[in-house]
Design an enzyme around this catalytic site. Structure first.
Site, PDB file in Angstrom:
ATOM      1  N   CYS A 134       9.685  -2.590   4.973  1.00 34.06           N
ATOM      2  CA  CYS A 134      10.179  -3.529   3.954  1.00 34.06           C
ATOM      3  C   CYS A 134      11.570  -3.129   3.485  1.00 34.06           C
ATOM      4  O   CYS A 134      11.730  -2.194   2.691  1.00 34.06           O
ATOM      5  CB  CYS A 134       9.218  -3.565   2.770  1.00 34.06           C
ATOM      6  SG  CYS A 134       9.818  -4.589   1.419  1.00 34.06           S
ATOM      7  N   CYS A 137      12.288  -3.422  -0.267  1.00 38.78           N
ATOM      8  CA  CYS A 137      11.682  -2.351  -1.078  1.00 38.78           C
ATOM      9  C   CYS A 137      12.483  -1.052  -0.951  1.00 38.78           C
ATOM     10  O   CYS A 137      12.642  -0.326  -1.930  1.00 38.78           O
ATOM     11  CB  CYS A 137      10.245  -2.076  -0.625  1.00 38.78           C
ATOM     12  SG  CYS A 137       9.283  -3.539  -0.250  1.00 38.78           S
ATOM     13  N   ASP A 138      12.974  -0.718   0.240  1.00 36.17           N
ATOM     14  CA  ASP A 138      13.440   0.651   0.487  1.00 36.17           C
ATOM     15  C   ASP A 138      14.928   0.799   0.804  1.00 36.17           C
ATOM     16  O   ASP A 138      15.417   1.939   0.931  1.00 36.17           O
ATOM     17  CB  ASP A 138      12.633   1.258   1.657  1.00 36.17           C
ATOM     18  CG  ASP A 138      11.157   1.364   1.312  1.00 36.17           C
ATOM     19  OD1 ASP A 138      10.836   1.439   0.111  1.00 36.17           O
ATOM     20  OD2 ASP A 138      10.323   1.363   2.238  1.00 36.17           O
TER      21      ASP A 138
END
Ligand SMILES: Cc1cc2nc3c(=O)[nH]c(=O)nc-3n(C[C@H](O)[C@H](O)[C@H](O)COP(=O)(O)OP(=O)(O)OC[C@H]3O[C@@H](n4cnc5c(N)ncnc54)[C@H](O)[C@@H]3O)c2cc1C
Length: 305
Positions: A134, A137-138
């Site tokens: 993701c 997200c990261d």
């Protein structure tokens, strides 16, 4: 005793939330069960530009929240739990979850899909330590560092474009001779100087010491091996439908998606499938939301007729 609802919806992505809006607004008692983040996969997207009604685009997270608010306003109940099984008893459907069992007259399956893994040495070991599924997200963990994206389809290129805002360099690794992404995404990626492409290339191993340090690659036509120094690899090579909990009770196609007719009915009366999980889905939020509405309207007819 199992708590009873007229409709149970499995999955809180665009398909499930749209179905929940329609069934709740039709005054059918409805429970939506979601095991992760309400909003589904679209919450992983920073900017959704192709959902009608938002000319400037909207963040995936906000779109999911708005859909949930709208359905809740009409009485949709939401349970955060994982569905672990589905059973049939004298026309009733029993939905087994980690928070107890529920009974429904009709079920709408909208549990979408999850990302496929590369299945190479190092992937499991370094997940969360440089292996990610993701980008939204990261990405911020890898500012000014070189990273790779495995997969050159729509999702992979969307992720590469997002990652280029943070990383020093993004190498897109694609096994096939050409990218599968839509033309507009390919044009954007080609115009981004930080993005490079390695076609006909397979990731064979992810190496590191506590965190990811490098990838071992192989050019599949020449057989030539290479090493690529990266701080992270974002894997975007496709998806697996979330149908494990159905344990063979519904007809699936060869890729594991649920076969439906044009009313989104499955092979079992009163069980409908909507969104990415359905055979031949185009895997877009608007299509999933449309499916949710269709399944809800036919589920209502199933119950009332
Ligand atoms: C990075 C990325 C970018 C994207 N960008 C776009 C875009 O710009 N525009 C666009 O239209 N589409 C985009 N998509 C695709 C879009 O997100 C999907 O088509 C859409 O989310 C599908 O909706 P769905 O409701 O069918 O499934 P999902 O959104 O996958 O929702 C399914 C839900 O079911 C839940 N679930 C699964 N199994 C269970 C279980 N056993 N019990 C309980 N809950 C369960 C999951 O946690 C999930 O929340 C993107 C996808 C990704 C990954």
């Amino acid at each position: 005793m199992n708590k009873e609802y007229e409709i149970v919806i499995i999955g809180g992505g665009p398909a499930g939330l749209s179905a929940g809006l329609y069934t709740s607004r039709a005054r059918l008692s409805t429970l939506l069960i979601e095991r992760g983040l309400v909003g589904g996969l679209i919450t992983e997207t920073e900017l959704v530009e192709n959902y009608p009604g938002f000319p400037e685009g909207i963040s995936g997270l906000e779109l999911g929240e708005l859909m949930h608010q709208q359905a809740t306003k009409y009485g949709l109940e939401t349970l955060l739990a994982e569905v672990t099984g589905l059973e049939l008893q004298q026309g009733q459907k029993i939905i087994k979850t980690t928070e107890g069992n529920f009974t429904a007259k009709a079920v709408i399956i909208a549990s979408g899909s999850e990302r496929l893994k590369l299945g190479v040495p190092g992937e499991k070991e370094f997940t969360g330590k440089g292996v990610s599924y993701c980008a939204t997200c990261d990405a911020a963990f890898f500012r000014e560092l070189p990273i790779a994206v495995a997969g050159g389809g729509d999702v992979g290129i969307t992720e590469a474009l997002h990652l280029a805002k943070f990383a020093s360099k993004v190498t897109v690794i694609e096994l096939l001779p050409k990218l599968g992404a839509s033309r507009i995404l390919q044009e954007r990626a080609a115009a981004e100087p930080k993005i490079e492409f390695r076609l006909n290339t397979r990731v064979e191993e992810i190496e590191g010491e506590e965190v990811v340090k490098r990838l071992k690659l192989r050019q599949v036509i020449t057989g030539e091996k290479a090493t690529l120094d990266v701080a992270a690899i974002f894997v975007s090579i496709g998806i697996k439908p979330n149908t494990d909990y159905l344990k063979g009770i519904l007809s699936l196609d060869a890729t594991g998606t649920i076969i439906t007719n044009d009313k989104l009915e499955t092979n079992i009366p009163g069980i409908f499938a909507a969104g990415d999980i359905r055979h031949n889905s185009v895997r877009q939020a608007i299509a999933a939301a449309g499916d949710g509405a269709t399944a809800a309207i036919y589920a209502e007819k199933f119950i009332t007729e």
